[in-house]
Design a protein around this motif. Structure first.
Motif, short mmCIF file in Angstrom:
data_model
loop_
_atom_site.label_atom_id
_atom_site.label_comp_id
_atom_site.label_asym_id
_atom_site.label_seq_id
_atom_site.Cartn_x
_atom_site.Cartn_y
_atom_site.Cartn_z
N ILE A 152 0.85 -1.19 0.00
CA ILE A 152 0.00 0.00 0.00
C ILE A 152 0.89 1.23 0.00
N HIS A 153 0.79 2.03 -1.06
CA HIS A 153 1.55 3.28 -1.14
C HIS A 153 0.82 4.39 -0.40
N ALA A 154 1.58 5.22 0.34
CA ALA A 154 1.01 6.28 1.18
C ALA A 154 0.13 5.68 2.27
N ALA A 155 0.67 4.69 2.95
CA ALA A 155 -0.11 3.90 3.90
C ALA A 155 -0.48 4.67 5.16
N ALA A 156 0.16 5.81 5.44
CA ALA A 156 -0.16 6.56 6.65
C ALA A 156 -1.19 7.66 6.42
N GLY A 157 -1.62 7.84 5.17
CA GLY A 157 -2.58 8.89 4.87
C GLY A 157 -4.00 8.52 5.24
N GLY A 158 -4.96 9.36 4.83
CA GLY A 158 -6.35 9.14 5.18
C GLY A 158 -6.90 7.83 4.67
N VAL A 159 -6.72 7.55 3.37
CA VAL A 159 -7.17 6.28 2.81
C VAL A 159 -6.24 5.16 3.23
N GLY A 160 -4.94 5.42 3.19
CA GLY A 160 -3.97 4.39 3.51
C GLY A 160 -4.13 3.81 4.91
N SER A 161 -4.38 4.68 5.89
CA SER A 161 -4.54 4.21 7.27
C SER A 161 -5.68 3.22 7.39
N LEU A 162 -6.78 3.48 6.67
CA LEU A 162 -7.92 2.57 6.71
C LEU A 162 -7.66 1.33 5.87
N ALA A 163 -6.96 1.50 4.73
CA ALA A 163 -6.66 0.36 3.88
C ALA A 163 -5.78 -0.66 4.61
N VAL A 164 -4.81 -0.17 5.38
CA VAL A 164 -3.96 -1.09 6.15
C VAL A 164 -4.82 -1.93 7.08
N GLN A 165 -5.76 -1.29 7.76
CA GLN A 165 -6.59 -2.01 8.73
C GLN A 165 -7.56 -2.97 8.05
N ILE A 166 -8.12 -2.57 6.92
CA ILE A 166 -9.03 -3.47 6.19
C ILE A 166 -8.27 -4.68 5.67
N ALA A 167 -7.08 -4.45 5.10
CA ALA A 167 -6.29 -5.56 4.60
C ALA A 167 -5.87 -6.50 5.73
N THR A 168 -5.53 -5.93 6.87
CA THR A 168 -5.17 -6.76 8.03
C THR A 168 -6.36 -7.58 8.50
N ALA A 169 -7.54 -6.95 8.51
CA ALA A 169 -8.76 -7.67 8.91
C ALA A 169 -9.08 -8.81 7.96
N LEU A 170 -8.68 -8.67 6.70
CA LEU A 170 -8.88 -9.73 5.72
C LEU A 170 -7.88 -10.88 5.90
N GLY A 171 -6.87 -10.67 6.73
CA GLY A 171 -5.87 -11.70 6.96
C GLY A 171 -4.68 -11.61 6.03
N ALA A 172 -4.49 -10.44 5.41
CA ALA A 172 -3.37 -10.26 4.47
C ALA A 172 -2.14 -9.71 5.20
N ARG A 173 -0.99 -9.93 4.60
CA ARG A 173 0.24 -9.31 5.05
C ARG A 173 0.35 -7.96 4.35
N VAL A 174 0.61 -6.90 5.12
CA VAL A 174 0.61 -5.54 4.57
C VAL A 174 2.00 -4.94 4.67
N ILE A 175 2.51 -4.47 3.53
CA ILE A 175 3.72 -3.66 3.48
C ILE A 175 3.28 -2.26 3.06
N GLY A 176 3.67 -1.25 3.83
CA GLY A 176 3.18 0.10 3.55
C GLY A 176 4.31 1.09 3.40
N THR A 177 4.22 1.95 2.39
CA THR A 177 5.23 2.98 2.20
C THR A 177 4.85 4.24 2.99
#
Length: 308
Positions: A152-177
């Protein structure tokens, strides 16, 4: 009602805190008294006229798509909600002009879901656009599954912060820039942080030597270009900012109002799997300042307008 509107395209100086007539409520709409409104990049891009080629607008134009508030009245055909219900909405209509930077909003029921009880007003107001963008990219377009990896690019931004959590809830491994100052923050959300910029591909390969299963691009440009060398299948790249992704065989995400998707994100919040980090809040009358801060592109989490 009080509202934030513009009468022409331009910079922050065209933003007016003004009185406008209360909105009419159609048969399939509800009248919402607004409590909080998320500020998103699309808001100031519309204000500056960057989307005039693809969006029909009318002036005076009330800005904003996000809202959290309380139903005041319902249209004659509405069965989904009743007065007193607390709701969230991504209220994007076919013609842009009657937005959510206002004390009262007439919202079609297709744009609404019930407010998560676990979130306060500010957090709920910041959820709809960012949450829907992440949900529709990760679940609907990329079909991310348990055990897969996503960058996930820009993982700390408004969308990115939520995307990290949604992906984690799905059981995925998340790498964020993100920049180094946001790495601890990303670890707290469940991501493995890497610094963006030159050498990004090598840093990602150090964590995932065989590449990643999917990419969510929230930056565009070089971030999209380097993604093609890191993803196993270019068809599993999604971008909400760079049309070129379609030429690579990937997905361009233009967030759509969808009550089921919005309800799914709300459930994650109520289940304790999703929080909405709020970076700053402003009163409605200071919307121009809130947009200026959003346009800097360095905010961690969401900027929200609070409506008395």
């Amino acid at each position: 009602m009080k509202a934030i509107a513009i009468n022409r395209y331009g910079g922050p100086d065209v933003v007016e805190y003004t009185e406008l007539p209360d909105p009419k409520v159609g048969p399939d709409s509800v009248l919402v008294r607004t409590r909080a409104v998320g500020v998103n990049p699309v808001d100031w891009k519309i204000r500056e006229g960057h989307l005039d080629g693809i969006l029909d607008v009318c002036f005076p134009l009330i800005m904003g798509f996000d809202l959290a508030g309380v139903v005041q009245a319902v249209g004659g055909a509405v069965t989904e909600f009743r007065p007193g219900d607390e709701v969230i909405g991504y209220v994007r209509k076919d013609v842009i002009g009657y937005g959510t930077y206002a004390e009262l909003v007439a919202a079609p029921v297709r744009t609404l879901a019930r407010k998560p009880a676990a979130l306060g007003w500010a957090e709920a107001g910041g959820l709809p656009t960012a949450g829907l963008t992440a949900q529709q990219a990760l679940v609907n377009a990329l079909r991310l599954r348990r055990g897969e990896s996503v960058l996930i690019h820009a993982a700390a931004g408004g969308v990115g912060s939520l995307a990290v959590q949604i992906a984690t809830a799905l059981g995925a491994r998340v790498i964020g820039t993100a920049g180094p100052h946001n790495h601890t923050y990303l670890r707290g959300l469940g991501a493995e942080p890497v610094e963006y910029g030159q050498g990004l591909a090598e840093r990602v390969r150090a964590l995932a030597p065989d590449g990643v299963d999917a990419v969510l691009d929230l930056v565009g440009g070089d971030a999209l270009d380097v993604s093609t060398a890191l993803v196993k299948d270019p068809a599993r790249i999604a971008s909400s900012v760079d049309y070129r992704v379609t030429g690579l065989g990937g997905h361009y995400i233009w967030t759509r109002p969808d009550p089921d998707d919005l309800a799914a994100v709300a459930r994650l919040a109520d289940d304790g799997l999703l929080t909405v980090p709020v970076a700053s809040t402003f009163p409605l009358g200071q919307a121009a300042s809130a947009q200026a801060l959003n346009a800097e592109g360095r905010t961690r989490g969401k900027i929200v307008l609070l409506v008395d």
